[in-house]
Design a protein around this motif. Structure first.
Motif, PDB file in Angstrom:
ATOM      1  N   GLY A 183       0.771  -1.228   0.000  1.00 24.82           N
ATOM      2  CA  GLY A 183       0.000   0.000   0.000  1.00 24.82           C
ATOM      3  C   GLY A 183       0.805   1.282   0.000  1.00 24.82           C
ATOM      4  O   GLY A 183       0.241   2.358   0.037  1.00 24.82           O
ATOM      5  N   ALA A 184       2.134   1.184  -0.035  1.00 24.81           N
ATOM      6  CA  ALA A 184       2.957   2.390   0.043  1.00 24.81           C
ATOM      7  C   ALA A 184       2.690   3.326  -1.131  1.00 24.81           C
ATOM      8  O   ALA A 184       2.544   4.531  -0.933  1.00 24.81           O
ATOM      9  N   THR A 185       2.635   2.789  -2.332  1.00 23.88           N
ATOM     10  CA  THR A 185       2.400   3.666  -3.484  1.00 23.88           C
ATOM     11  C   THR A 185       0.931   4.043  -3.606  1.00 23.88           C
ATOM     12  O   THR A 185       0.611   5.146  -4.045  1.00 23.88           O
ATOM     13  N   ALA A 186       0.027   3.155  -3.223  1.00 23.96           N
ATOM     14  CA  ALA A 186      -1.402   3.444  -3.339  1.00 23.96           C
ATOM     15  C   ALA A 186      -1.820   4.568  -2.398  1.00 23.96           C
ATOM     16  O   ALA A 186      -2.767   5.296  -2.681  1.00 23.96           O
ATOM     17  N   SER A 187      -1.127   4.734  -1.296  1.00 21.48           N
ATOM     18  CA  SER A 187      -1.480   5.793  -0.360  1.00 21.48           C
ATOM     19  C   SER A 187      -0.628   7.047  -0.547  1.00 21.48           C
ATOM     20  O   SER A 187      -0.790   8.012   0.177  1.00 21.48           O
ATOM     21  N   ASN A 188       0.273   7.045  -1.523  1.00 18.82           N
ATOM     22  CA  ASN A 188       1.103   8.203  -1.824  1.00 18.82           C
ATOM     23  C   ASN A 188       0.355   9.077  -2.827  1.00 18.82           C
ATOM     24  O   ASN A 188       0.255   8.748  -4.003  1.00 18.82           O
ATOM     25  N   GLY A 189      -0.190  10.191  -2.354  1.00 16.76           N
ATOM     26  CA  GLY A 189      -1.003  11.060  -3.192  1.00 16.76           C
ATOM     27  C   GLY A 189      -0.280  11.586  -4.416  1.00 16.76           C
ATOM     28  O   GLY A 189      -0.861  11.665  -5.502  1.00 16.76           O
ATOM     29  N   LEU A 190       0.985  11.955  -4.286  1.00 14.76           N
ATOM     30  CA  LEU A 190       1.741  12.467  -5.422  1.00 14.76           C
ATOM     31  C   LEU A 190       1.900  11.396  -6.491  1.00 14.76           C
ATOM     32  O   LEU A 190       1.704  11.658  -7.676  1.00 14.76           O
ATOM     33  N   TYR A 191       2.222  10.180  -6.086  1.00 16.06           N
ATOM     34  CA  TYR A 191       2.376   9.076  -7.037  1.00 16.06           C
ATOM     35  C   TYR A 191       1.062   8.820  -7.773  1.00 16.06           C
ATOM     36  O   TYR A 191       1.043   8.696  -8.996  1.00 16.06           O
ATOM     37  N   VAL A 192      -0.048   8.753  -7.035  1.00 16.08           N
ATOM     38  CA  VAL A 192      -1.354   8.502  -7.646  1.00 16.08           C
ATOM     39  C   VAL A 192      -1.701   9.613  -8.622  1.00 16.08           C
ATOM     40  O   VAL A 192      -2.175   9.362  -9.737  1.00 16.08           O
ATOM     41  N   ALA A 193      -1.453  10.854  -8.252  1.00 15.75           N
ATOM     42  CA  ALA A 193      -1.749  11.989  -9.137  1.00 15.75           C
ATOM     43  C   ALA A 193      -0.925  11.920 -10.414  1.00 15.75           C
ATOM     44  O   ALA A 193      -1.443  12.153 -11.507  1.00 15.75           O
ATOM     45  N   ILE A 194       0.362  11.572 -10.303  1.00 15.07           N
ATOM     46  CA  ILE A 194       1.220  11.471 -11.489  1.00 15.07           C
ATOM     47  C   ILE A 194       0.730  10.367 -12.419  1.00 15.07           C
ATOM     48  O   ILE A 194       0.668  10.544 -13.643  1.00 15.07           O
ATOM     49  N   VAL A 195       0.353   9.231 -11.856  1.00 14.45           N
ATOM     50  CA  VAL A 195      -0.147   8.115 -12.676  1.00 14.45           C
ATOM     51  C   VAL A 195      -1.438   8.516 -13.383  1.00 14.45           C
ATOM     52  O   VAL A 195      -1.594   8.290 -14.591  1.00 14.45           O
ATOM     53  N   ILE A 196      -2.365   9.122 -12.667  1.00 15.23           N
ATOM     54  CA  ILE A 196      -3.641   9.532 -13.268  1.00 15.23           C
ATOM     55  C   ILE A 196      -3.423  10.550 -14.379  1.00 15.23           C
ATOM     56  O   ILE A 196      -3.982  10.427 -15.475  1.00 15.23           O
ATOM     57  N   ILE A 197      -2.608  11.554 -14.131  1.00 12.66           N
ATOM     58  CA  ILE A 197      -2.358  12.592 -15.148  1.00 12.66           C
ATOM     59  C   ILE A 197      -1.639  12.000 -16.366  1.00 12.66           C
ATOM     60  O   ILE A 197      -1.962  12.326 -17.508  1.00 12.66           O
ATOM     61  N   THR A 198      -0.697  11.104 -16.143  1.00 11.04           N
ATOM     62  CA  THR A 198       0.020  10.470 -17.255  1.00 11.04           C
ATOM     63  C   THR A 198      -0.927   9.644 -18.117  1.00 11.04           C
ATOM     64  O   THR A 198      -0.904   9.741 -19.356  1.00 11.04           O
TER      65      THR A 198
END
Length: 112
Positions: free
Chosen positions: A8-23
């Motif tokens: 869950g480390a990446t799933a709870s990292n807001g910056l990572y999730v935002a970058i994936v969604i925008i990409t």
């Protein structure tokens, strides 16, 4: 939400999730900007990439799992081949699954 690999480390990292969604969003915009022919080609490939390959992989991995002597989570005898009939609720389930598989939709605002 907990990931199986990263706990869950990446799933709870807001910056990572935002970058994936925008990409993914801008990749979709780029593909769409290439025209209808490109989108149609991608759509036809998605059947194989997004449905057939994952489905075959799941079945294969299921056979490997059972072949290693692991127990099945579902009973594998003939008495459990069909779900228990509960009356009208079972009929509704069968009809809804049929509609889902054939692509039928229920729309209260139908403008054909």
């Amino acid at each position: 939400m907990t990931g199986t690999v990263t706990k869950g480390a990446t799933a709870s990292n807001g910056l990572y999730v935002a970058i994936v969604i925008i990409t993914i969003y801008w990749a979709a915009v780029f593909v769409s900007s290439r025209g209808a022919k490109t989108v149609a080609g991608l759509s036809s490939m998605e059947l194989i990439i997004g449905t057939l390959i994952p489905g075959a992989l799941l079945v294969l991995l299921g056979f490997v799992f059972l072949g290693q002597g692991n127990p099945s989570a579902a009973p594998m005898d003939t008495g459990h081949l069909f779900p228990v009939w509960t009356g009208l609720a079972s009929l509704v389930l069968i009809v809804n699954v049929g509609d889902l598989k054939t692509g039928d939709t229920v729309d209260s605002d139908d403008h054909h």
